[in-house]
Write a protein that holds these residues in place. Structure first.
Motif, short mmCIF file in Angstrom:
data_model
loop_
_atom_site.label_atom_id
_atom_site.label_comp_id
_atom_site.label_asym_id
_atom_site.label_seq_id
_atom_site.Cartn_x
_atom_site.Cartn_y
_atom_site.Cartn_z
N GLU A 19 0.88 -1.18 0.00
CA GLU A 19 0.00 0.00 0.00
C GLU A 19 0.91 1.22 0.00
O GLU A 19 1.38 1.65 1.05
CB GLU A 19 -0.91 -0.02 1.23
N LEU A 20 1.17 1.74 -1.19
CA LEU A 20 2.19 2.79 -1.33
C LEU A 20 1.76 4.10 -0.68
O LEU A 20 2.60 4.89 -0.26
CB LEU A 20 2.49 3.02 -2.81
N THR A 21 0.46 4.32 -0.64
CA THR A 21 -0.06 5.59 -0.10
C THR A 21 -1.52 5.41 0.27
O THR A 21 -2.20 4.57 -0.32
CB THR A 21 0.06 6.71 -1.15
N HIS A 65 1.57 -6.62 -5.53
CA HIS A 65 0.40 -5.80 -5.86
C HIS A 65 0.68 -4.38 -5.38
O HIS A 65 0.80 -4.15 -4.17
CB HIS A 65 -0.85 -6.37 -5.19
N LEU A 66 0.78 -3.46 -6.31
CA LEU A 66 1.05 -2.06 -5.96
C LEU A 66 -0.30 -1.37 -5.79
O LEU A 66 -1.04 -1.20 -6.76
CB LEU A 66 1.87 -1.40 -7.07
N ASP A 76 6.93 8.61 -7.57
CA ASP A 76 8.03 7.67 -7.84
C ASP A 76 7.52 6.30 -8.30
O ASP A 76 8.28 5.33 -8.26
CB ASP A 76 8.91 7.52 -6.59
N LEU A 77 6.26 6.23 -8.74
CA LEU A 77 5.71 4.92 -9.13
C LEU A 77 6.58 4.26 -10.20
O LEU A 77 6.81 3.04 -10.17
CB LEU A 77 4.27 5.11 -9.63
N LEU A 93 -0.54 -3.40 -10.92
CA LEU A 93 -0.93 -2.06 -10.47
C LEU A 93 -2.43 -2.05 -10.20
O LEU A 93 -3.23 -2.21 -11.12
CB LEU A 93 -0.58 -1.03 -11.55
N ILE A 94 -2.79 -1.88 -8.93
CA ILE A 94 -4.20 -1.85 -8.54
C ILE A 94 -4.61 -0.38 -8.49
O ILE A 94 -4.21 0.36 -7.60
CB ILE A 94 -4.42 -2.53 -7.17
#
Ligand code: SF4
Ligand code: FES
Length: 370
Positions: A19-21, A65-66, A76-77, A93-94
């Motif tokens: 969970e990048l953000t 899973h991004l 920065d993805l 990429l979700i």
């Protein structure tokens, strides 16, 4: 939490949800993110995520899973996708699609993006806007799906279904075919996170759930070789619960935007569990030895009726977070199970909510400035 059984040889994880953000332009009223979430300031920086991906690959993880929030909100993805590829991870990429352009998607593909999972909130403009909290969201998603197809990136469509859109399930399946998706996830809303705030507006009726099962069965038959349909049924009307996460700490790990590592996306709702952070402890160590990952591994922790039930190796007693939410005890049998002493109460509550006339929604929001 009491002392937990130690499992000295856990299985290896195969997937990581990064969970990048928590930042997201949408405000879906069934978002599974926590009710209390912070913004950009607490997010892991690029170099730590890159190191997390390295550790994940070393641990044997194959699928990355991004996710978020909206992962495209991270500037920065592109670097993160490159890092995933360099470490041999299959990247998915979700996304809601918002924040992507055809050019950016092309760049992500060039850097090794393997797959896109695009959410849709409705198949008509009014429904899509209402359930995304975002204007013109359907048009945006149709455009993104077209770019994905042009770039020849495999596409999964994800549709969360509930009382207010289940009657359009056939159209949802048709849309997935039209958009060239290889897979459709039909996920009946699970009442964690924000969905719990919206039970009266979202709970499907028993009849809708029955019809949905039939529609999915017929569509799978009709579309064999064209579209794979993954179906997450509504377990509150079922006989047995779902095998949530394939068992606690058995196949995957979630890394929150601030680096906390959780066995599932709702584990923070279980009081007493402490989640280790990738900034302080290695991923392997967290997977193998942390208290939170060992809390419900195996079946020593189970109570009756699970403890002596032959299905305990099939569904692992159901969902720990649902047991916590509905029974007030994360070790209890998931009340979605017909053998749980609380099952009839759960069904009665579901039927009450399904009969509600409520249509207003509580929308997801960050609790601190992004
Ligand atoms: Fe699954 Fe427990 Fe129900 Fe048995 S009693 S079916 S193990 S949830
Ligand atoms: Fe946490 Fe099911 S969502 S175990």
């Amino acid at each position: 939490m009491n002392a937990v059984p130690q499992n000295t040889s856990p299985l290896l994880p195969i997937a990581m949800l990064a969970e990048l953000t928590y930042r997201c332009p949408l405000a879906c009223p069934y978002c599974s993110n926590p009710l209390s979430m912070s913004g950009r300031s607490s997010e892991l920086p690029t170099e730590i995520w890159v190191d997390v991906f390295r550790q994940a690959a070393e641990l044997g993880i194959l699928h990355l899973h991004l996710s978020g929030g909206e992962p495209a909100s991270r500037r920065d993805l592109e670097e993160l996708v490159s890092a995933a590829g360099e470490h041999g991870l299959y990247s998915n990429l979700i996304t809601s699609g918002v924040g992507l352009t055809e050019q950016r998607l092309g760049e992500l593909k060039r850097r090794g993006l393997d797959h896109v999972q695009l959410s849709i909130q409705g198949v008509d403009h009014a429904t899509a806007d209402k359930f995304s909290g975002y204007k013109n969201s359907l048009a945006r998603k149709l455009a993104v799906a077209e770019w994905v197809a042009r770039l020849d990136i495999p596409l999964t469509l994800n549709a969360v279904m509930h009382r207010q859109n289940l009657d359009r399930l056939e159209d949802t399946i048709e849309l997935a075919v039209q958009l060239g998706a290889r897979r459709l996830e039909v996920a009946t809303v699970q009442f964690h996170g924000w969905a719990e705030q919206n039970r009266g507006a979202l709970m499907p009726t028993r009849e809708q759930v029955r019809q949905a099962g039939e529609i999915v069965r017929a569509a799978r038959e009709r579309l064999r070789g064209i579209l794979v349909i993954d179906y997450v049924p509504a377990d509150y009307y079922a006989r047995f619960p779902k095998a949530c996460m394939g068992g606690w700490g058995a196949t995957s790990m979630n890394v929150a935007p601030d680096g906390a590592v959780l066995p599932c996306h709702a584990a923070h709702t279980i009081p007493g569990l402490v989640f280790e952070n990738v900034q302080e402890r290695s991923l392997r160590d967290i997977w193998e030895a942390s208290e939170s990952f060992n809390a419900f591994r195996g079946n020593e922790w189970m109570q009756e009726p699970c403890r002596s039930c032959e299905r305990k190796h099939v569904d692992f007693g159901g969902c720990r977070c649902q047991a916590m939410a509905l029974a007030g005890d994360a070790r209890a049998t998931d009340p979605a199970c017909s053998l749980s002493p609380l099952h009839l109460d759960l069904v009665a509550a579901a039927e009450r909510d399904a009969a509600s006339q409520e249509t207003e929604l509580v929308y997801r929001k960050l609790t601190s400035p992004a």
